[in-house]
Design an enzyme around this catalytic site. Structure first.
Site, PDB file in Angstrom:
ATOM      1  CD  GLU A 263      -1.268  -0.110   3.699  1.00  0.00           C
ATOM      2  OE1 GLU A 263      -1.824   0.953   4.051  1.00  0.00           O
ATOM      3  OE2 GLU A 263      -1.497  -1.204   4.242  1.00  0.00           O
TER       4      GLU A 263
ATOM      5  CB  CYS B 285      -2.546  -4.944   6.539  1.00  0.00           C
ATOM      6  SG  CYS B 285      -1.911  -3.392   7.208  1.00  0.00           S
TER       7      CYS B 285
ATOM      8  CG  HIS C 137      -3.016  -7.898  10.389  1.00  0.00           C
ATOM      9  ND1 HIS C 137      -1.864  -7.598   9.681  1.00  0.00           N
ATOM     10  CD2 HIS C 137      -3.636  -6.713  10.611  1.00  0.00           C
ATOM     11  CE1 HIS C 137      -1.801  -6.307   9.486  1.00  0.00           C
ATOM     12  NE2 HIS C 137      -2.863  -5.737  10.040  1.00  0.00           N
TER      13      HIS C 137
END
Length: 409
Positions: free
Chosen positions: A80, A112, A239
């Site tokens: 990103e 992400c 994550h």
């Protein structure tokens, strides 16, 4: 089902770092509470001559042999933080690594989740047989924008990760039919321009949990058997927008399996999750490379891990999507990851003061969308001469009329 997984993996945490306790003190915060709540001891920092291209290439080069380069038929980069809205950084990395011209390459983007999106595509390409024996190189590379004196400042960072995906995995053998997905349209955190990284942290945390619960239940629906969460997976990788978030994630799944007291959740977390966080605690936010950083941390730091151990993964991307999937540890995993000497690489990073950090962040901010850049190679007492020069790291040499030139130091 075909066998597809990670043959090699490496991560690159840039060459500078900032101590979180020192940042907390400088911002008038309780340094012990900051480290305890976020589970971040240090965060990585790019000098002005590093970006997502250099981090991705610097993660990939040490693990690739000449034969590997010849065998690569696909290169996908999840990011990103691309340096161009049209030209993918996969082309820059393809050239820097000296790959053959018959390589399909492109970028993936979903905050992400971008790294796992790239991984999914590579795995499916190989599983389909359309790869015709070729391997895929997957890279995730991101770093934060400037957030001086903002509350988000404590969860910034960056990293590059590289994975060689093939039919002969030596690190992780993915369970191709075991995957759950959940998605929604929401503005939690996002980058509306090259300079801005904005959003609502509270909304993002709630959406993260919704995505985790939604994709885990979908994962269970794909199975032909009932499972015991406490025994089916030996470790759980989540994550990590910041490493501390993983405790809340693990508590959610523990309580879905069966309600339990916080002390029991903490015991499970210490055994099954905490070992996956060692590298994230040194890097700060790891963006699309989060699951891959967790893999390296787990395999490098748990002696008891063995072939056949089942690992679960949760990937989250703001905007939003969640994916829950699993894989089996390969017999050669510890030797393969250990050969990258990731701990040694981190130990060679240079600590910067809060003042130096602020100056470097302001310098990097001036480079964004600037058509002509001559990166400052003298920052941090000419760190380039000591750490980069003659060592074979990819760096950004200049930008002229938006044309970017990279070279190996």
């Amino acid at each position: 089902m075909p066998i597809v997984g990670i043959e090699k993996i490496n991560i690159y945490g840039s060459s500078l770092y900032l101590d979180m306790k020192e940042l907390a003190i400088a911002r008038g915060q309780d340094e012990e509470k900051v480290v305890r709540d976020f589970l971040i001891d240090t965060r990585s920092l790019n000098p002005p001559y590093e970006d997502t291209v250099t981090m991705g290439a610097n993660a990939a080069l040490p693990m690739l042999t000449d034969e590997d380069k010849k065998d690569i038929g696909m290169l996908i980069v999840g990011t990103e933080g691309s340096v161009d809205f049209g030209k993918p950084i996969s082309t820059n990395i393809h050239r820097a690594l000296g790959l053959n011209p018959n390589v399909r390459n492109y970028e993936t983007k979903h905050a992400c989740y971008s790294g796992v999106a790239a991984l999914d595509t590579a795995v499916n390409w190989i599983a389909s047989g359309l790869n015709k024996g070729k391997k895929a190189l997957v890279i995730a590379s991101d770093f934060s924008r400037m957030h001086l004196n903002l509350k988000e400042e404590f969860v910034m960072g960056g990293v590059g990760a590289a994975l060689l995906i093939s039919e002969t995995p030596k690190v992780i053998d993915f369970e191709l039919e075991k995957k759950g997905t959940w998605t929604t349209d929401i503005y939690d955190t996002f980058r509306p321009s090259a300079k801005h990284e904005v959003g609502n942290n509270e909304v993002s945390l709630f959406t993260y949990m919704d995505a985790l619960e939604g994709c885990y239940n979908d994962y269970l629906d794909q199975l032909s058997e009932s499972i015991d969460f406490d025994t089916y997976f030996t470790h759980n990788i989540y994550h990590t927008p910041f490493a501390g978030m993983s405790f809340q994630a693990h508590r959610t799944l523990c309580n879905i399996a069966r309600p339990r007291k916080k002390a029991e959740v903490k015991e499970s977390f210490e055994k099954r999750v905490y070992p996956t966080l060692k590298y994230a605690m040194q890097l700060g936010s790891t963006y699309g490379a989060s699951n891959f950083v967790g893999i390296c941390s787990l395999i490098d730091n748990v002696d008891s891990i063995k072939g056949g151990d089942r690992i679960s993964f949760f990937s989250y991307g703001s905007g939003a999507i969640g994916e829950f999937y699993s894989g089996l540890i390969c017999d050669e995993a510890q030797d393969t990851v250990g050969a990258m000497k990731i701990d040694e690489q981190f130990a060679k990073r240079k600590k910067v003061s809060v003042k130096e950090y602020e100056a470097i962040e302001k310098e990097r901010e001036q480079y964004i969308e600037n058509p002509n850049i001559a990166p400052d190679f003298t920052v941090s007492d000419s760190w380039y001469d000591e750490h980069y020069k003659g060592k074979g790291w990819l760096v950004l040499k200049e930008v002229k009329d938006f044309y970017r030139t990279y070279d190996w130091s």
